[in-house]
Write a protein that holds these residues in place. Structure first.
Motif, PDB file in Angstrom:
ATOM      1  N   GLY A   1       7.351  33.063  66.786  1.00  0.00           N
ATOM      2  CA  GLY A   1       8.353  32.158  66.249  1.00  0.00           C
ATOM      3  C   GLY A   1       8.336  30.832  66.989  1.00  0.00           C
ATOM      4  O   GLY A   1       7.953  30.758  68.157  1.00  0.00           O
ATOM      5  N   ILE A   2       8.711  29.790  66.262  1.00  0.00           N
ATOM      6  CA  ILE A   2       8.779  28.458  66.865  1.00  0.00           C
ATOM      7  C   ILE A   2      10.244  28.109  67.101  1.00  0.00           C
ATOM      8  O   ILE A   2      11.012  28.021  66.141  1.00  0.00           O
ATOM      9  N   PRO A   3      10.646  27.945  68.340  1.00  0.00           N
ATOM     10  CA  PRO A   3      12.054  27.625  68.594  1.00  0.00           C
ATOM     11  C   PRO A   3      12.375  26.170  68.246  1.00  0.00           C
ATOM     12  O   PRO A   3      11.587  25.273  68.534  1.00  0.00           O
ATOM     13  N   LEU A   4      13.500  25.969  67.584  1.00  0.00           N
ATOM     14  CA  LEU A   4      13.942  24.613  67.228  1.00  0.00           C
ATOM     15  C   LEU A   4      15.314  24.377  67.861  1.00  0.00           C
ATOM     16  O   LEU A   4      16.346  24.542  67.217  1.00  0.00           O
ATOM     17  N   PRO A   5      15.329  24.014  69.133  1.00  0.00           N
ATOM     18  CA  PRO A   5      16.593  23.947  69.878  1.00  0.00           C
ATOM     19  C   PRO A   5      17.562  22.875  69.370  1.00  0.00           C
ATOM     20  O   PRO A   5      18.730  22.910  69.711  1.00  0.00           O
ATOM     21  N   ASN A   6      17.065  21.951  68.531  1.00  0.00           N
ATOM     22  CA  ASN A   6      17.961  20.888  68.043  1.00  0.00           C
ATOM     23  C   ASN A   6      18.530  21.139  66.653  1.00  0.00           C
ATOM     24  O   ASN A   6      19.246  20.299  66.129  1.00  0.00           O
ATOM     25  N   VAL A   7      18.157  22.250  66.046  1.00  0.00           N
ATOM     26  CA  VAL A   7      18.578  22.478  64.665  1.00  0.00           C
ATOM     27  C   VAL A   7      19.314  23.804  64.540  1.00  0.00           C
ATOM     28  O   VAL A   7      18.758  24.856  64.877  1.00  0.00           O
ATOM     29  N   ASP A   8      20.547  23.747  64.087  1.00  0.00           N
ATOM     30  CA  ASP A   8      21.295  25.001  63.946  1.00  0.00           C
ATOM     31  C   ASP A   8      20.915  25.707  62.645  1.00  0.00           C
ATOM     32  O   ASP A   8      20.234  25.138  61.791  1.00  0.00           O
ATOM     33  N   SER A   9      21.378  26.932  62.479  1.00  0.00           N
ATOM     34  CA  SER A   9      20.892  27.736  61.364  1.00  0.00           C
ATOM     35  C   SER A   9      21.352  27.196  60.013  1.00  0.00           C
ATOM     36  O   SER A   9      20.606  27.232  59.034  1.00  0.00           O
ATOM     37  N   ALA A  10      22.589  26.684  59.958  1.00  0.00           N
ATOM     38  CA  ALA A  10      23.084  26.155  58.675  1.00  0.00           C
ATOM     39  C   ALA A  10      22.202  24.987  58.219  1.00  0.00           C
ATOM     40  O   ALA A  10      21.825  24.892  57.043  1.00  0.00           O
ATOM     41  N   THR A  11      21.862  24.113  59.176  1.00  0.00           N
ATOM     42  CA  THR A  11      21.036  22.957  58.848  1.00  0.00           C
ATOM     43  C   THR A  11      19.610  23.376  58.518  1.00  0.00           C
ATOM     44  O   THR A  11      19.017  22.916  57.539  1.00  0.00           O
ATOM     45  N   LEU A  12      19.075  24.277  59.325  1.00  0.00           N
ATOM     46  CA  LEU A  12      17.696  24.711  59.115  1.00  0.00           C
ATOM     47  C   LEU A  12      17.541  25.385  57.749  1.00  0.00           C
ATOM     48  O   LEU A  12      16.548  25.180  57.043  1.00  0.00           O
ATOM     49  N   SER A  13      18.549  26.149  57.390  1.00  0.00           N
ATOM     50  CA  SER A  13      18.520  26.818  56.103  1.00  0.00           C
ATOM     51  C   SER A  13      18.412  25.795  54.969  1.00  0.00           C
ATOM     52  O   SER A  13      17.647  25.954  54.018  1.00  0.00           O
ATOM     53  N   LYS A  14      19.169  24.741  55.116  1.00  0.00           N
ATOM     54  CA  LYS A  14      19.168  23.669  54.108  1.00  0.00           C
ATOM     55  C   LYS A  14      17.821  22.913  54.120  1.00  0.00           C
ATOM     56  O   LYS A  14      17.254  22.604  53.068  1.00  0.00           O
ATOM     57  N   VAL A  15      17.330  22.647  55.317  1.00  0.00           N
ATOM     58  CA  VAL A  15      16.038  21.954  55.451  1.00  0.00           C
ATOM     59  C   VAL A  15      14.942  22.777  54.773  1.00  0.00           C
ATOM     60  O   VAL A  15      14.106  22.240  54.033  1.00  0.00           O
TER      61      VAL A  15
END
Lengths: 174, 151
Positions: free
Chosen positions: A54-68
Motif C-alpha cells: 500500500g502507498i500511504p497518503l498522509p495528507n489525504v483523509d479517507s473521505a477526500t480520497l474516496s472522492k478523488v
C-alpha cells in the motif's frame, strides 16, 4: 473498499494498487485510475502499491480520497486514450455530466479536493475544482465573496479601502 | 466508496477556524494562496477587476505583471473602457491590471463608440476585446452596453 490483500498481477489488464489514507483506511483501485495522479504514477511504475504494502497518503483523509478516486476511476478510461481523442460525443457528454455533478458539493469538500488534487498532481481534477470555485466568485460583490470564502469581516481600514476601490472601479460593478 | 459521508463539513460561510490543513490564511480563507491564485486565473477580466476590492492580498496578486500575463494567456488580452477617478473629461482604456493604457477625451470616445461600438477595441489576438462603458457613458450613448465574453 478496504483491501486486505490486493491482486499483484504485474501484467494483468487490471493491476490493482492499494492506497492508505491519513486515517488508515485502505483503498484498492486499478493502477490505471491511481496513475491519473502524477505523484502516484511514479511509485506505481516502480512497482509500488501492490501486495500488502500500500502507498500511504498522509495528507489525504479517507473521505477526500474516496472522492478523488471516484473521479480517477471515472476518468481513467478517457485518460488511457491519451486525453480521449477517440472518445465519442456521448462519452464526452457523459464525462461532462459527471464532472458537473461531481463538483456540486459543499465548499469545504471542494477545498479538501483541490488540495488533494494539488498534492497528488491530478491536473484534471485540480482544474475542475478551481473552475468551480471561480464560478462561485463570478458575479458576486466583494463582500459577498468574502462571506462565501469565509474571510473574516473587514477591519474599518479594509472596509475603507474596499469602498475606495469600488468607487474607482465603479464600471466593473455595473 | 462507503466511507464517503464520514466528515461532516463545517459551515462554509462561517469564519475560518482552522482545519485539518492547518490554520487558515488571514486573506485566503482556508485555501492556500497558490491554489487561490489558480482560481483567480480562471475568473474573467471584468470580475477580476471587481474582486480586487476583496482584500489587499488579492489586489496585489492580481495586478502583478506575471499574473496579468498568465491571465492574458488564458483569456486573451482584455481591455476595458472605464471612467476613472471621476475624471469627467476622459474615458480611460485600462488593461486588467488596472493600468491605464490610453486616455481618450469623452467626445472623441463617444464618436468612436457610436461609430464602431461593435468592433472596437480589437485586441491584438482578435479574441477578446471587452469594452465596458461607464454608467455615464451608457446614459449619454444609448444602446451602448457592456459587452464582454461570457464564460
Amino acid at each position: 473498499m478496504a483491501a486486505p490483500e490486493s491482486g499483484d498481477g504485474n501484467n494483468g489488464a487490471a493491476r490493482m494498487v492499494t492506497l492508505i489514507s491519513s486515517d488508515n483506511t485502505r483503498f484498492e483501485v486499478e493502477a490505471a485510475a491511481a496513475s491519473l495522479s502524477q505523484t502516484l504514477q511514479l511509485t506505481i511504475l516502480d512497482g509500488g502499491g501492490g501486495g500488502g504494502d500500500g502507498i500511504p497518503l498522509p495528507n489525504v483523509d479517507s473521505a477526500t480520497l474516496s472522492k478523488v478516486l471516484e473521479y480517477c476511476i471515472k476518468h481513467a478510461p478517457a485518460a488511457a486514450n491519451g486525453g480521449a481523442p477517440n472518445a465519442t460525443a456521448v462519452d464526452r457528454a457523459e464525462l461532462e455530466r459527471f464532472d458537473n455533478e461531481f463538483v456540486n458539493i459543499d465548499q469545504s469538500v471542494l477545498y479538501s479536493l483541490i488540495m488533494a488534487a494539488h498534492n497528488l498532481e491530478i491536473e484534471g481534477l485540480q482544474s475542475l475544482v478551481a473552475k468551480k470555485v471561480a464560478d462561485m466568485i463570478k458575479g458576486k460583490s466583494p463582500m459577498e465573496i468574502r462571506r462565501t470564502l469565509g474571510f473574516p469581516d473587514p477591519t474599518p481600514e479594509e472596509q475603507a479601502e474596499m469602498n475606495a476601490h469600488m468607487l474607482e472601479y465603479g464600471w466593473a460593478y455595473e | 466508496m462507503s466511507q464517503m459521508e464520514k466528515a461532516a463539513p463545517p459551515n462554509p460561510c462561517s469564519a475560518p477556524t482552522g482545519s485539518r490543513f492547518g490554520p487558515p490564511l488571514s486573506d485566503g480563507g482556508e485555501l492556500p494562496f497558490d491554489l487561490m491564485l489558480d482560481v483567480l486565473l480562471r475568473v474573467p477580466g471584468k470580475d477580476l477587476c471587481r474582486l480586487r476590492a476583496v482584500c489587499r492580498r488579492w489586489r496585489a496578486a492580481t495586478t502583478d505583471s506575471v499574473f496579468v500575463r498568465e491571465h492574458a494567456a488564458r483569456h486573451g488580452v482584455q481591455i476595458f473602457l472605464a471612467n476613472l477617478r471621476n475624471d469627467d473629461a476622459h474615458v480611460h482604456v485600462v488593461d486588467i491590471s488596472g493600468a491605464v493604457v490610453k486616455r481618450i477625451n469623452v467626445s472623441a470616445a463617444h464618436r468612436l463608440l457610436s461609430a464602431r461600438a461593435s468592433t472596437w477595441p480589437a485586441s491584438p489576438t482578435g479574441r477578446t476585446a471587452v469594452a465596458c462603458s461607464t454608467r455615464r457613458l451608457v446614459r449619454s450613448c444609448p444602446g451602448l452596453r457592456c459587452r464582454g465574453r461570457e464564460e
